[in-house]
Design a protein around this motif. Structure first.
Motif, PDB file in Angstrom:
ATOM      1  N   GLY A   9       0.840  -1.208   0.000  1.00 32.50           N
ATOM      2  CA  GLY A   9       0.000   0.000   0.000  1.00 32.50           C
ATOM      3  C   GLY A   9       0.870   1.253   0.000  1.00 32.50           C
ATOM      4  N   LYS A  14       6.009   3.946   0.817  1.00 31.38           N
ATOM      5  CA  LYS A  14       6.851   5.133   1.051  1.00 31.38           C
ATOM      6  C   LYS A  14       7.904   4.843   2.128  1.00 31.38           C
ATOM      7  N   ASN A  37       1.291  -2.532  -4.674  1.00 32.15           N
ATOM      8  CA  ASN A  37       0.117  -1.670  -4.553  1.00 32.15           C
ATOM      9  C   ASN A  37      -0.938  -2.048  -5.583  1.00 32.15           C
ATOM     10  N   THR A  38      -2.173  -1.600  -5.330  1.00 34.49           N
ATOM     11  CA  THR A  38      -3.243  -1.791  -6.323  1.00 34.49           C
ATOM     12  C   THR A  38      -3.443  -0.498  -7.126  1.00 34.49           C
ATOM     13  N   ASP A  42       0.341   5.409  -6.982  1.00 35.89           N
ATOM     14  CA  ASP A  42       1.118   5.284  -5.736  1.00 35.89           C
ATOM     15  C   ASP A  42       2.471   4.622  -6.000  1.00 35.89           C
ATOM     16  N   GLY A 105       0.228   0.727   6.187  1.00 39.93           N
ATOM     17  CA  GLY A 105      -0.727   1.550   6.928  1.00 39.93           C
ATOM     18  C   GLY A 105      -1.964   0.675   7.121  1.00 39.93           C
ATOM     19  N   GLY A 107      -4.960   1.498   8.222  1.00 45.01           N
ATOM     20  CA  GLY A 107      -6.263   2.166   8.125  1.00 45.01           C
ATOM     21  C   GLY A 107      -6.858   2.187   6.730  1.00 45.01           C
ATOM     22  N   GLY A 108      -6.053   1.905   5.703  1.00 39.75           N
ATOM     23  CA  GLY A 108      -6.546   1.986   4.331  1.00 39.75           C
ATOM     24  C   GLY A 108      -7.108   0.661   3.848  1.00 39.75           C
ATOM     25  N   GLY A 109      -6.943   0.384   2.537  1.00 37.30           N
ATOM     26  CA  GLY A 109      -7.511  -0.831   1.966  1.00 37.30           C
ATOM     27  C   GLY A 109      -6.453  -1.830   1.521  1.00 37.30           C
ATOM     28  N   SER A 112      -3.805  -2.659   4.464  1.00 38.88           N
ATOM     29  CA  SER A 112      -4.571  -3.156   5.611  1.00 38.88           C
ATOM     30  C   SER A 112      -5.101  -4.572   5.363  1.00 38.88           C
ATOM     31  N   ILE A 135       1.186   0.739  10.750  1.00 39.12           N
ATOM     32  CA  ILE A 135       0.925   2.136  11.105  1.00 39.12           C
ATOM     33  C   ILE A 135      -0.557   2.246  11.431  1.00 39.12           C
ATOM     34  N   PRO A 137      -4.014   4.488  12.312  1.00 40.50           N
ATOM     35  CA  PRO A 137      -4.475   5.835  11.972  1.00 40.50           C
ATOM     36  C   PRO A 137      -4.834   6.665  13.204  1.00 40.50           C
ATOM     37  N   TYR A 145     -11.311   4.355   8.877  1.00 40.86           N
ATOM     38  CA  TYR A 145      -9.876   4.050   9.012  1.00 40.86           C
ATOM     39  C   TYR A 145      -9.605   3.270  10.303  1.00 40.86           C
ATOM     40  N   ASN A 168       0.188   6.955  14.373  1.00 40.14           N
ATOM     41  CA  ASN A 168       0.283   8.288  13.760  1.00 40.14           C
ATOM     42  C   ASN A 168      -0.181   9.390  14.717  1.00 40.14           C
ATOM     43  N   PHE A 182       3.229  13.415   7.445  1.00 38.22           N
ATOM     44  CA  PHE A 182       3.703  12.104   6.975  1.00 38.22           C
ATOM     45  C   PHE A 182       5.222  12.004   6.795  1.00 38.22           C
ATOM     46  N   ILE A 189      10.107   6.932  11.863  1.00 38.37           N
ATOM     47  CA  ILE A 189       9.968   5.465  11.765  1.00 38.37           C
ATOM     48  C   ILE A 189      11.274   4.851  11.261  1.00 38.37           C
TER      49      ILE A 189
HETATM   50  N1  GTP Z   1       3.020   7.403   8.892  1.00 39.92           N
HETATM   51  C1  GTP Z   1       2.429   7.439   7.696  1.00 39.92           C
HETATM   52  N2  GTP Z   1       1.154   7.067   7.564  1.00 39.92           N
HETATM   53  C2  GTP Z   1       0.590   7.115   6.332  1.00 39.92           C
HETATM   54  C3  GTP Z   1       1.302   7.553   5.191  1.00 39.92           C
HETATM   55  N3  GTP Z   1       0.461   7.478   4.116  1.00 39.92           N
HETATM   56  C4  GTP Z   1      -0.717   7.022   4.580  1.00 39.92           C
HETATM   57  N4  GTP Z   1      -0.639   6.796   5.915  1.00 39.92           N
HETATM   58  C5  GTP Z   1      -1.680   6.231   6.791  1.00 39.92           C
HETATM   59  O1  GTP Z   1      -2.007   4.950   6.293  1.00 39.92           O
HETATM   60  C6  GTP Z   1      -3.432   4.774   6.257  1.00 39.92           C
HETATM   61  C7  GTP Z   1      -3.916   4.598   4.835  1.00 39.92           C
HETATM   62  O2  GTP Z   1      -3.099   3.727   4.226  1.00 39.92           O
HETATM   63  P1  GTP Z   1      -2.572   3.904   2.745  1.00 39.92           P
HETATM   64  O3  GTP Z   1      -1.244   3.276   2.768  1.00 39.92           O
HETATM   65  O4  GTP Z   1      -2.695   5.285   2.227  1.00 39.92           O
HETATM   66  O5  GTP Z   1      -3.653   3.025   2.015  1.00 39.92           O
HETATM   67  P2  GTP Z   1      -3.423   1.838   1.017  1.00 39.92           P
HETATM   68  O6  GTP Z   1      -2.924   0.657   1.728  1.00 39.92           O
HETATM   69  O7  GTP Z   1      -2.611   2.343  -0.141  1.00 39.92           O
HETATM   70  O8  GTP Z   1      -4.913   1.503   0.587  1.00 39.92           O
HETATM   71  P3  GTP Z   1      -5.898   2.215  -0.456  1.00 39.92           P
HETATM   72  O9  GTP Z   1      -5.340   3.579  -0.752  1.00 39.92           O
HETATM   73  O10 GTP Z   1      -7.202   2.248   0.258  1.00 39.92           O
HETATM   74  O11 GTP Z   1      -5.895   1.318  -1.641  1.00 39.92           O
HETATM   75  C8  GTP Z   1      -4.021   6.005   6.843  1.00 39.92           C
HETATM   76  O12 GTP Z   1      -4.314   5.756   8.186  1.00 39.92           O
HETATM   77  C9  GTP Z   1      -2.942   7.051   6.733  1.00 39.92           C
HETATM   78  O13 GTP Z   1      -2.955   7.949   7.786  1.00 39.92           O
HETATM   79  C10 GTP Z   1       2.659   7.922   5.355  1.00 39.92           C
HETATM   80  O14 GTP Z   1       3.369   8.297   4.436  1.00 39.92           O
HETATM   81  N5  GTP Z   1       3.161   7.843   6.623  1.00 39.92           N
END
Ligand code: GTP
Length: 397
Positions: A9, A14, A37-38, A42, A105, A107-109, A112, A135, A137, A145, A168, A182, A189
């Protein structure tokens, strides 16, 4: 320790990108990794990982647009394409790694949902331990999230050998949005875990007097569950006794910290007694200060104390006394420790608190998930009874 990182993700990608950038900057080969990633955009946003180590999954289902915070779809895509993921990992080389770290992270999809699926398969295939760096949220990011994180975390603790958590919300400053923080959070981290996972690495100083090798990190994390990390730095005494104005002081300086006016001023000390006192002070600050996951440190079952810095500042007695102090203050009796000599203008202490029993934010997430589950049951019951009121028997409709 040789670590294979998998960034799942956007957040995971990152952070792994930064781990590998740090490795390159240090001229080290301890870290390697891939990102998954999907969402095509990104993957394009990652700066240092070569294109062949960026894997786009779920193309038939989401066409490169991401799963939109839906972690059920994230998990499904990962399960459907697990062979492709494992092939990409194998292609990068796994024969000499000490551990896998899946970074996401929660909290995302994509990360997560995907991280627990990947951990399960890595454990099935490899003998090396599989850790998750998750990580969580901030509450202000919204209920979805938090629910995603609760769900992912409760699965991850069963699938990974240990889940090390970074919260976070504990790290953003008052009035600062999580998003704008971020880059700074990612640096925090990568600094902590960069030092921890590099312990035992051989550099021009050789290995430390009390070397921490990968087996000590692995044994500390062996109990599973959730872990947290503390970190503190202090300026080292520069060669010749004068304070260095350069940030970090040397190639590895950036590894431990950059000049920060808020850090305690350095005291000119040279005797072993003084060195030992400085180390104990640092370890106390690391454990009692801000942890990656704020928690009740006294519930930790095991701990690892690592002191990194120029060889002239490292002191066996200081590390031993710090270990005893940590041992007196945690629930368990297993405290490991050692040093890691590096060319730096700083001395750093890392305290890994493993298998902690009480962290308020985790409890909050779990309660939220329980409430959400109860709400679903109640709304199903309401829907069923309203169908009966309308004269519809749900079993036969
Ligand atoms: N510490 C930190 N948290 C991040 C960063 N980018 C996103 N997040 C946290 O990660 C969570 C979302 O995850 P993402 O990684 O953006 O989501 P993903 O896994 O790409 O999933 P989708 O975008 O839904 O497909 C949220 O709670 C954000 O606050 C980052 O660069 N640093």
């Amino acid at each position: 320790m040789r670590v294979f990182f998998i960034g799942f993700g956007q957040a995971g990608g990152k952070i792994v990108d930064m781990f590998l950038a740090q490795d390159k900057k240090l001229g080290s080969t301890s870290f390697r990794g891939i990102v998954i990633n999907t969402a095509r955009t990104d993957l394009m946003g990652v700066k240092y990982i070569p294109m062949e180590d960026r894997l786009l999954i779920g193309q038939t289902m989401v066409k490169g647009h991401g799963v939109g915070t839906d972690n059920v779809t994230g998990a499904k895509v990962a399960a459907d394409e697990i062979d492709t993921i494992i092939n990409a990992i194998d292609k990068r080389g796994t024969h000499d790694v000490d551990a896998f770290v899946v970074c996401a992270g929660l909290g995302g999809g994509t990360g997560s949902g995907g991280a627990p699926v990947l951990c399960r398969h890595l454990k099935r295939i490899y003998r090396e331990p599989v850790y998750a760096l998750g990580i969580i949220p901030a509450p202000e990011e919204g209920r979805l999230y938090s629910l995603n994180a609760a769900r992912s975390l409760s699965t991850l603790v069963n699938e990974a050998d240990n889940v090390i958590v970074f919260d976070n919300s504990a790290w953003k400053n008052d009035g600062e949005s999580v998003k704008s923080a971020f880059d700074r959070l990612n640096e925090e981290i990568v600094r902590r875990f960069g030092v921890l996972f590099r312990a035992g690495e051989v550099n021009k100083f050789g290995v430390g007097e009390m070397v921490v090798d990968s087996s000590e990190i692995i044994n500390t994390l062996r109990g599973g569950g959730i872990s947290s990390v503390g970190y503190a730095i202090s300026e080292a005494i520069p060669k010749g006794g004068r304070s260095s104005s350069k940030s970090g002081g040397g190639l590895l300086g950036g590894l431990l910290g950059k000049k920060d006016k808020r850090q305690e001023p350095h005291i000119d000390i040279t005797s072993s007694e003084d060195k030992s006192a400085k180390i104990i002070g640092l370890v106390r600050r690391a454990m009692l200060g801000r942890l990656t996951l704020p928690c009740d440190y006294s519930t930790a079952e095991r701990a690892l104390v690592l002191v990194a810095g120029p060889p002239t500042e490292l002191d066996r007695k200081g590390v031993e006394k710090s270990k005893s102090w940590v041992e007196e203050n945690i629930a368990g009796v297993e405290v490991r420790g050692g040093d890691y000599p590096v060319d730096s203008g700083y001395v750093a202490a890392v305290v890994l608190l493993a298998t902690i029993g009480n962290a308020p934010r985790i409890r909050e997430l779990m309660e939220l998930a329980k409430e959400a589950k109860e709400e679903v049951v109640r709304s199903r019951e309401r829907a069923t009874s309203s169908m009966f009121e309308d004269g519809i028997d749900p079993l036969f409709e």
